[in-house]
Each structure stands twice: as C-alpha cells, then as structure tokens.
Design an enzyme around this catalytic site. Structure first.
Site, PDB file in Angstrom:
ATOM      1  N   ARG A   1       8.116  11.959   7.762  1.00 15.57           N
ATOM      2  CA  ARG A   1       9.127  10.501   7.736  1.00 15.57           C
ATOM      3  C   ARG A   1       9.809  10.707   6.132  1.00 15.57           C
ATOM      4  NH1 ARG A   1       7.020   5.340   9.776  1.00 15.57           N
ATOM      5  NH2 ARG A   1       4.957   6.244   9.006  1.00 15.57           N
TER       6      ARG A   1
ATOM      7  N   GLY B   1      10.691  10.450  -0.934  1.00 14.76           N
ATOM      8  CA  GLY B   1      10.527  10.899   0.793  1.00 14.76           C
ATOM      9  C   GLY B   1       9.537   9.576   1.144  1.00 14.76           C
TER      10      GLY B   1
ATOM     11  N   CYS C   1       8.987   4.257   3.431  1.00 15.74           N
ATOM     12  CA  CYS C   1       9.319   3.048   2.852  1.00 15.74           C
ATOM     13  C   CYS C   1      11.111   3.067   1.942  1.00 15.74           C
ATOM     14  CB  CYS C   1       8.114   2.558   2.181  1.00 15.74           C
ATOM     15  SG  CYS C   1       6.841   2.276   2.735  1.00 15.74           S
TER      16      CYS C   1
ATOM     17  N   PHE D   1       5.384   5.973 -12.600  1.00 14.53           N
ATOM     18  CA  PHE D   1       6.040   6.559 -11.335  1.00 14.53           C
ATOM     19  C   PHE D   1       7.034   7.560 -12.215  1.00 14.53           C
ATOM     20  CE2 PHE D   1       7.116   5.675  -7.289  1.00 14.53           C
ATOM     21  CZ  PHE D   1       5.948   5.709  -6.519  1.00 14.53           C
TER      22      PHE D   1
ATOM     23  N   LYS E   1      13.873   3.974   3.693  1.00 11.32           N
ATOM     24  CA  LYS E   1      14.657   2.557   4.622  1.00 11.32           C
ATOM     25  C   LYS E   1      14.702   1.156   3.827  1.00 11.32           C
ATOM     26  CE  LYS E   1      11.035   0.616   6.794  1.00 11.32           C
ATOM     27  NZ  LYS E   1      10.330  -0.794   6.562  1.00 11.32           N
TER      28      LYS E   1
ATOM     29  N   ALA F   1       9.749  13.765 -12.540  1.00 14.71           N
ATOM     30  CA  ALA F   1      10.820  14.279 -11.827  1.00 14.71           C
ATOM     31  C   ALA F   1      10.018  15.359 -10.606  1.00 14.71           C
ATOM     32  CB  ALA F   1      11.470  14.743 -12.702  1.00 14.71           C
TER      33      ALA F   1
ATOM     34  N   LYS G   1       4.233  13.267   0.712  1.00 15.67           N
ATOM     35  CA  LYS G   1       3.940  13.890  -0.440  1.00 15.67           C
ATOM     36  C   LYS G   1       2.383  14.133  -0.062  1.00 15.67           C
ATOM     37  CE  LYS G   1       1.531   8.764  -0.633  1.00 15.67           C
ATOM     38  NZ  LYS G   1       1.667   8.134  -1.135  1.00 15.67           N
TER      39      LYS G   1
ATOM     40  N   LEU H   1       0.600  -1.708  -0.265  1.00 13.82           N
ATOM     41  CA  LEU H   1      -0.275  -0.239  -0.326  1.00 13.82           C
ATOM     42  C   LEU H   1       1.070   1.674   0.214  1.00 13.82           C
ATOM     43  CD1 LEU H   1       0.029   1.433   3.262  1.00 13.82           C
ATOM     44  CD2 LEU H   1      -1.159  -0.719   3.437  1.00 13.82           C
TER      45      LEU H   1
END
Ligand code: UDX
Length: 440
Positions: free
Chosen positions: A330, A260, A263, A252, A266, A255, A323, A151
C-alpha cells in the site's frame, strides 16, 4: 476476560493474538470464510514476525469465526479493528466501522464495552456510542472506549506486547475499570507498558497527532536531504549531528524516497481534511503530504535526468514493498516509479523477496488497460534482475539488498548505474559504480 475482535487485519488479528497471549479468551471475527479456515489451521493471513508462533502457542484461547452473532452476544469487550480507508477527498471512510456497529447492535444480549481500535476521526467514538445506545436491545448498556493502535508492520507483535504506551479514552468509570483490567497484565512485569487514560477525543487525537508528527519528521528530513545534495553536505552526518540533541532524537530521521504504508499517507490526509473542515487548516501537515508526493518519485527523476530517454531501457527495480519485513504494497514508492517507467517505455526487471505475486495484481490494470509500451519481468533473485540492465533503482532496504555484493552490479549490469532510494550502501563502498542516493 471474554473478548471478541472484529476484523483480522494487522490491527485486529495482532491485538487478538496478543490479548490471548496475556490470558484472555479471544474470538476473532471476519467476513472472509477462507481467511477464517486458514487461521483455524494456525496459518496467518498476513506476513508478520512471531504471529504464527503465538497463534499456535495460544490456540486454546483463540477462536476464529464468521458467525458474528454468536461472537458478539455474550462478549465482555468487543474490539473494533477494521479498516478506515481513505476516501477520494482524503477523509476517512467509516463504513466498515459502522457496519460492525450494526452487527453488534443486532447481536448483543448483555452489557458490553465496545472498543474502537481502528484509526478514526476525532469525535467518531461519540458517534459510535450514540449509534449503539440507540440501536441495542432495551436494557443493555454499552460504553465505548477509544484505544488507538501504535503498532508498525513487520514488528507488530513486539509493538503490541512491548508497546511504547497504551492509550485509553473513556467517558465512564465502568469503561475505565474494564479497560484497566483487560490491559493489567501488560502494565506489569515483564512488559511494564505505560498506561494512559484520557477522554475519548484526546485518545483519538493522540493517534493522529503521533502518526502525523512522524510523517512530518520524515518529510522534513527528506527536504533537508534534497538540499544537502545541492550544497555538498551529507544527510547521514547531518542527522547524526542532529540526533545528539535529545530534544530531536536520532530515530525516524532516515532520508529516502518517502513514506508509504497503510497509515502515514492515510492519516496525514484524514487529519488535514478534518482540520480544513473545522476551519483551522494544519498547514504543516499539508506541506508534509506535498513533500512526500514529490519525494516518492525522486529516483525516477534522477534517472530520467541522467539517461534523457527511458524508452526500451532495461531498468531493474529492487524491492517493491513500502518497507522491509512486510508484504504490504500500500502506497509503496515502487508503484509510482514503476508506473512512470512504464509510461516512459522502459522494460522493468522487478525483484522482491516476498511480494511479486501481489505486485503483479496491483500493477495489472496498468499493463492491461493503459496500452503502455513498457513491460515488466519478475525475478526471485537480484543477480537475474540486474543482469544486462541499464540501471537499477533500490526502492526497499530489504536485508538481501543491503547486503548484496556491490561488485556484482559492475559484473552483471550493462552499465553499473545504481540509484539508491534508501541509502543502503556506504558511499566509500560504491566507488566502482555510478551511484546516486538521497542527500549524500
Ligand atoms: C506507522 C507507525 O510507525 C506506527 O506507529 C503506526 O501505528 C502505523 O504507522 P508503519 O506504517 O507500519 O507504522 O511503518 P513505519 O516503520 O513507521 O514506516 C512508514 C514509512 O516511513 C515507510 O515507508 C518507511 O520507509 C518510511 N520511513 C520511516 C522513512 O522514510 N524514514 C524513517 O526514518 C522511518
């Protein structure tokens, strides 16, 4: 089915609510008493579209508790959805996962399938199973299944009910049967989600490989965008032209100032760390991480190059979250840029539609301990944030920002200088202001 979910963050709570929605009886466990009290009243602790609505709609099949013993002892399935934060060396911290395993071992009174939904390094499910089998009461059988989560925040409920796929990694027939039964409603009308059974290590790898591939796609297109800026090409036309090739696809490829969130940063670091420790370094993932690090501060660099000094300059920062559609900060590029601006002695005028309070907490260490000459003032509307500013930096493509009337920058700012990190505006609409974006 009687299911218990450990952890009520984005993964745990959304999974629990979705499973209740398709007819299961779900108990959500968390150690945070306040959070549990809130959820019992139907209030979601996270900002996520549709979540509260379903929490209310399916409340008869949803329980919330801090009493893990009671919640685990008779569960048919226990889903672990706790965090696996990044350690200083980039590896995944599994303390929360094994903390839950400890509680499960302590509580279980009948056979059970334990499902690891948290993103964990390849091989962790084997360790979890070994740990549980060694520590549960004699005579109880525990099988572990890997069930990675795909998700995205902001669309978490839709992404779970109408998932791109359900991946389940098992090593036993029993785990396969129970997992197939649990997800059966989602594989049928109206959801029709593809259902893939693999071995456990493949399932664990599917999650990392998918996230890292998406992160790579972003870093790649950001590098192409930076080159477009130098060579006079337009990244939007370039990605449009690329996207017609179905092998590349048109998703996706936006640009901007980098990825960030909880997910991609990390998971790229964790898989890179794992690859190094296995002696087969993923060099592409390493490059992806490096590109993203520098991409995040592109706006700051452009601004500094243009203004030469930022000391005592009033800089509007528009959008703080990593976003739109989430309150999550985070790894948000806003943090890196704000830190640099403060160090340079700028006075920041920050706007975000929902995350001002959490941003204040996040950045307080800097203002209190670092003796910065800069300052931050917060605004709940764009008009006030940009008034008399020397420049505005767009960090997040919130609809409020994308739809903002461009003529107001000219009317309200000291100098109408806009640096757009998310390519929110059409170039032809920005003729009356000083406007810089990414790759155009
Ligand atoms: C991501 C994955 O999408 C999801 O499948 C996985 O389970 C968890 O990680 P999330 O972190 O919620 O989800 O957000 P996503 O929408 O993927 O965006 C991540 C970051 O990439 C954001 O900072 C976003 O601004 C950036 N991004 C995304 C781009 O810069 N360009 C794009 O084209 C897409």
């Amino acid at each position: 089915m009687k299911i218990t979910v450990a952890g009520t963050g984005y993964v745990g709570l959304v999974t629990g609510v979705a499973l209740a929605h398709i007819g299961h009886n779900v108990t959500c466990v968390d150690i945070d008493e306040e959070k549990i009290k809130k959820m019992r009243k139907g209030i979601s602790p996270i900002y996520e579209q549709d979540l509260e609505r379903l929490m209310k709609e399916d409340k008869d099949r949803l329980n919330y508790t801090t009493d893990y013993k009671e919640a685990y002892k008779n569960a048919e399935v226990i889903i672990i959805g706790v965090g696996t934060p990044e350690r200083a060396d980039g590896s995944a911290n599994l303390d929360y996962v094994f903390g839950v395993c400890n509680q499960i071992a302590d509580s279980l009174e009948k056979d059970c399938i334990v499902v690891v939904k948290s993103t964990v390094p390849i091989g962790t499910n084997d360790e979890v199973e070994k740990y549980l089998r060694e520590n549960v009461k004699k005579g109880i059988t525990v099988d572990v299944a890997s069930n990675p989560e795909f998700l995205a925040q902001g669309t978490a409920v839709r992404d779970t009910l109408h998932a791109s796929r359900i991946v389940v990694g098992v090593e036993s027939e029993r785990a396969k049967e129970v997992m197939s039964e649990m997800y059966k409603p989602l594989t049928k009308e109206p959801y029709n989600v593809p259902f893939l059974i693999t071995n456990r290590r493949s399932a664990e790898m599917i999650k990392y490989a998918s996230n890292d591939f998406l992160a790579l796609k972003i870093s790649y297109i950001n590098e192409i965008a930076n080159l477009c800026e130098r060579l006079g090409a337009n990244i939007e036309d370039v990605t449009k032209g690329m996207g017609y090739d179905s092998r590349i696809g048109n998703k996706f490829l936006n640009a901007g100032i980098g990825y960030g969130g909880s997910c991609f940063p990390k998971d790229t670091k964790a898989l890179h760390w794992l690859s190094v420790s296995e002696g087969v370094e993923l060099k592409t993932v390493k490059a992806c991480i490096e590109v993203n690090k520098s991409q995040k501060i592109r706006l700051y660099e452009k601004l500094r190059d243009d203004l030469k000094t930022l000391k005592n300059k009033n800089i509007a920062v528009l959008g703080l979250t990593f976003k739109p559609g989430t309150d999550d900060l985070r790894e948000a590029p806003s943090i890196d840029n704000v830190e640099l601006l403060l160090d340079a002695g700028a006075h920041i005028r920050a706007y975000d539609p929902i995350s001002i309070e959490s941003f204040k907490k996040k950045i307080s260490y800097k203002l209190e301990n670092d003796g910065t000459e800069g300052s931050i003032t917060y605004f709940d509307n764009i008009d006030d944030a940009i008034t008399a500013a020397d420049a505005a930096l767009i960090m997040t493509e919130w609809p409020e920002i994308k739809n903002y009337n461009i003529s107001k920058y000219k009317k309200l700012m000291k100098v109408p200088r806009v640096y757009d990190g998310r390519n929110c505006y059409k170039l032809e609409d920005t003729k009356d202001i000083i406007y810089k974006s990414i790759g155009r």
